[in-house]
Scaffold this active site. Sequence first.
Site, PDB file in Angstrom:
ATOM      1  CE  LYS A  59      -3.867  -2.391   2.036  1.00 15.87           C
ATOM      2  NZ  LYS A  59      -4.470  -2.948   3.242  1.00 15.87           N
ATOM      3  CD  GLN A 103      -3.570  -4.633   6.419  1.00 11.30           C
ATOM      4  OE1 GLN A 103      -3.404  -3.670   5.669  1.00 11.30           O
ATOM      5  NE2 GLN A 103      -4.257  -5.709   6.038  1.00 11.30           N
ATOM      6  CG  ASP A 126     -10.154  -0.479   4.703  1.00 18.23           C
ATOM      7  OD1 ASP A 126      -9.917  -0.751   3.515  1.00 18.23           O
ATOM      8  OD2 ASP A 126      -9.458  -0.882   5.655  1.00 18.23           O
TER       9      ASP A 126
END
Length: 305
Positions: A59, A103, A126
């Site tokens: 990422k 994460q 997200d």
Amino acid sequence: MDQQTTASARIIDGKAFAAALRERIGGHVAALKAQGVTPGLAVVLVGEDPASEVYVRNKGVATAAAGMQGFEHKLPADASETELLDLVARLNADPAVHGILVQLPLPGHLDADKVIDAIAPEKDVDGFHVQNVGRLATGMDAMVSCTPLGCLMLLRDQLGELSGKEAVVIGRSNIVGKPMAQLLLRENCTVTIAHSRTKDLAAVCRRADIVIAAVGRPKMVQGDWIKPGATVIDVGINRIPAPERGEGKVRLVGDVDFDQAVQVAGAITPVPGGVGPMTIACLLANTVIAASRQNGIAPPADLAY
Ligand code: NAD
């Protein structure tokens, strides 16, 4: 059921689609920079899970390649909930940070729902925050979970208009199955969500023009579950032993038996190289959307959904 006997499906090249999307995103980042806004994405990693470390590194690389600013925050595996929530609060308040991604999975002593709930909804790239989930469900502008968003982009590219199509989503997780179903509903598909308690899954799948498999079971969806000509999107990422590659080696397969399904479907995503590359590209897209909205700029039309 009649089945074609030769390989006929179009292979959906998610890698190429994602590369083109990232190229366009680079252009949007340059345009935002010209207006004084550098999109910034903060990624928080708690602990040392090797797979998560790889995801976070990827990422970071993708963020830099798109011309964005990346902020990587690593906390030890025994970090307290207060430490993590304090970090999220600091990122929420930082105007250089437009997107925040924690994460997952988190170590067992941390409550992922509580942490996600602490992220400012407008920075929740997200799309996991309950406000974004609710906004998506009610048809409002929302940050949409990256993997289903990537699937939708591939479907639109393949099929154009999705209205009226029969779609079967296998899997009802909060990060893939449920938001995928919401997105397809928004496209006016007739949506069935199948899951571990669904009876006669094969028959349910056979009526679908669009099959999305998001289960986590290698090659579960068989070729004779697929309606001839259907579009198959395989979200699954499963590691299976690959002794042909050497002792202890593994290879990736999806939730669909590709070799069978490719003979029946109209189009199908491979694993790897299908949905996987779309997820990071959509994370970058969401960060551009978030940076635009937070600065009173209309998000790029080609990233709108
Ligand atoms: P999950 O474990 O949270 O959910 C799996 C779902 O599958 C559940 O809703 C369950 O009801 C359903 N299920 C389980 N067994 C079933 C069965 N026998 N029949 C029908 N349904 C069944 O998983 P997830 O997070 O949604 O991920 C699903 C898969 O997608 C995994 O392989 C994961 O690695 C992969 N994934 C890929 C990406 C990507 O970027 N390509 C992103 C996220 C997840």
